[in-house]
Design an enzyme around this catalytic site. Sequence first.
Site, PDB file in Angstrom:
ATOM      1  N   LYS B 107      49.745 -61.290  34.733  1.00  0.00           N
ATOM      2  CA  LYS B 107      50.942 -61.242  33.874  1.00  0.00           C
ATOM      3  C   LYS B 107      51.860 -62.440  34.097  1.00  0.00           C
ATOM      4  O   LYS B 107      52.458 -62.957  33.163  1.00  0.00           O
ATOM      5  CB  LYS B 107      51.696 -59.940  34.116  1.00  0.00           C
ATOM      6  CG  LYS B 107      52.169 -59.759  35.547  1.00  0.00           C
ATOM      7  CD  LYS B 107      51.982 -58.365  36.103  1.00  0.00           C
ATOM      8  CE  LYS B 107      50.540 -58.120  36.444  1.00  0.00           C
ATOM      9  NZ  LYS B 107      50.279 -57.001  37.343  1.00  0.00           N
ATOM     10  N   LYS B 207      55.501 -58.314  32.252  1.00  0.00           N
ATOM     11  CA  LYS B 207      54.765 -57.447  31.333  1.00  0.00           C
ATOM     12  C   LYS B 207      55.508 -57.311  30.011  1.00  0.00           C
ATOM     13  O   LYS B 207      54.903 -57.368  28.925  1.00  0.00           O
ATOM     14  CB  LYS B 207      54.562 -56.072  31.989  1.00  0.00           C
ATOM     15  CG  LYS B 207      53.709 -56.136  33.256  1.00  0.00           C
ATOM     16  CD  LYS B 207      53.744 -54.822  34.038  1.00  0.00           C
ATOM     17  CE  LYS B 207      52.964 -54.965  35.350  1.00  0.00           C
ATOM     18  NZ  LYS B 207      53.165 -53.817  36.260  1.00  0.00           N
TER      19      LYS B 207
END
Lengths: 428, 428
Positions: B107, B207
């Site tokens: 991420k 995220k």
Amino acid sequence: MSAALRLGIAGLGTVGAGVVHILRQHAALLEARTGRSVVLTAVSARDRSKDRGVSLSGYAWEDDPVVLARRDDIDVFVELIGGSDGPALDSVKAALQSGKDVVTANKAMLAHHGRALAEMAETAGRVIRFEAAVAGGIPVIKALTEGLAANEITRVMGVMNGTCNYILTRMQSAGLTYDQVFQEAADLGYLEADPNLDVGGIDAGHKLALLAAIAFGTAPDFDGMEIEGIQRIAIDDIHQAADMGYRIKLLGVAQRTGRGLEQRMQPCLVPADSPLGQLEGGTNMVVIEGDAVQQLVLRGPGAGQGPTASAVMGDVCDIARGLRIATFGQPAATLASLPAARSSLPAPYYLRMKLVDKPGALAKIAAILGQAGVSIDRMRQYGHSEATAPVLFVTHKTSRAALDEALAAMRQTDVVAGEPVALRIEEV
Amino acid sequence: MSAALRLGIAGLGTVGAGVVHILRQHAALLEARTGRSVVLTAVSARDRSKDRGVSLSGYAWEDDPVVLARRDDIDVFVELIGGSDGPALDSVKAALQSGKDVVTANKAMLAHHGRALAEMAETAGRVIRFEAAVAGGIPVIKALTEGLAANEITRVMGVMNGTCNYILTRMQSAGLTYDQVFQEAADLGYLEADPNLDVGGIDAGHKLALLAAIAFGTAPDFDGMEIEGIQRIAIDDIHQAADMGYRIKLLGVAQRTGRGLEQRMQPCLVPADSPLGQLEGGTNMVVIEGDAVQQLVLRGPGAGQGPTASAVMGDVCDIARGLRIATFGQPAATLASLPAARSSLPAPYYLRMKLVDKPGALAKIAAILGQAGVSIDRMRQYGHSEATAPVLFVTHKTSRAALDEALAAMRQTDVVAGEPVALRIEEV
């Protein structure tokens, strides 16, 4: 930029009109995301003059969906007619035979003819997509077929009929009987023309058959499913289940067992504080368990114009993007045909009965349960003014066969008034 | 049957070992579902001798992940090294330049270099897939990019750091302070090597940046996000929020507003009876709202060997099946760069402060709120034994600017002891 993707839509009810609305409103968005324009060429429905809240000008009209399915100027046939056979099935077959991809919301058709249609699609080199057929706007077909493709699926469960969940949660919140809330739901237009499709568990059963097929690599086997509706759920069951920490849901469960494929659509008790237990009103929920992912819970609107059209158009976007996959996630010829395993997995059960108020009544029942090998986890007897005493049992895990043996023996006694209620408790 | 799909895995920590496990255990299942065998060719990690609980015999070993990425005998480079730059970024670039598809759980790398990598992948005609980078086993990237492709997304929200949710729910259930539960989490091995990545909201922020990019068709913009961690959440806030019917969550929210893209990762109050409010422990939840689908809620394990490996392998299966899509759902060149809109959307707020116990104190505070245009929905003053009185306000919807003006004015008075706590209430 690829050539435009041309759609033909058969069936212009609520969902069909919703699809037209998205196509008109989001043309630019669809083109940005799929890399090509997605256009509507032609439509078909029963009544040409009906006002559907969207303009149909600029689209060719066909009275016969089979003729629409065969038109040379469509690439994708969107079937929103409904019904397991008849015009829906005829037109889908015609579309595949004419080399069109198919997007459908038709759970009944696929639950009954899934394997044959999948084979026909593969022979034609076309795809059938049906995200909208299961749990409305929830992209559960995609999650199961693609997202969880590396999992051995161990169990799939779902509350997939919003009307039933509305009825059950409304009974609880308002303290109304099944008949009272059924009438409310009818007045609100929540019920299918044949209400047994909803409250009898048929509609939800069709959906479960499709999920089970993907999860376990089998052909859809609707006939192998145990189905029981919610019509016999009493307000007493709702209240007394709640008193024991449970909620009653029309729950579909599919599992592969040593004996084959077990598919059940029936009222079950689930813990009140679980995601399934907390699900209120017409919302749907699907729970997928796999060996790697553990447990995935998907929650969303199970019906309605926007959500169902969202699912139909998600499939259309996949086709526009060139994302093509076998109908049930693997070639139709490799789908297994597993024997139907009926309630072979043991579970705890909820038992409610009315005992005649005389000495030794409870002892008789307890002895019958013991003789059948059913052991009791919890028991409650409620205060009563009638001649009979309401009694509840929660059993330890037992087989359905042992329970049925005990229930048969109870019916032979003179201490049980009326028919005992037995509901499975699904551990979630 | 197509040729085998050959993988190279760089990084053999918990997730990497989980991927190897799935490849070994489910070879037949993967072949049945994808139509080709999926095989592991070569691996790379720092320590060759470490016991990872899976056999690595039969796989070539490379000390350098960049060398692995360039091997001629792999088709897909699986990057599980981690870190926004360094070997992870170098090897992913090398893989794309050598014509390999990339699957990654990284991420941080995509939040910082997403657009550049997406462009590089397109130039090379390769794909980058990253389901495992967001919310572990939940197939949310697929749901958002594909399943909801026909929706204009209006809001995306998520509880996406299991450690933070564990800490917050454990504080509540056990009545412990932040520091006490933080130490527990450290002892249990729940924290990253740099705990600020977890409790500071950085990991969850990465995220959110990826979800926002897909939802709104923008390049990932981590630097444009407002981020606040959970370190200052007091047990009093947990209890008093609960008393008002809320739970405190580290909640990520992304919305497109008239001013640009608003991305917030911060402790928020959500209704206790909402799906987000009911989320306990280390589980993750993502809520997606679109104009057609209304609201979709996805819940599942956000970390751990099996769930994360499930997501990695879901991406691998897509590639094996020929399902190929642009990194963020549309061509990188078409991703917008929106201005960062900081808390531009009004919301109700929770305010907690300690008032010095003297006449007129509450009147002063109420006057300050009124002058700033912040109106009060609910207010509670609790009994107290100290010299200061705990006071809570829930405001009506207000702008953050008006609230900050009021907070600044309060600090100038002689009636507020310490620093007032202000937390946004997110309507869900």
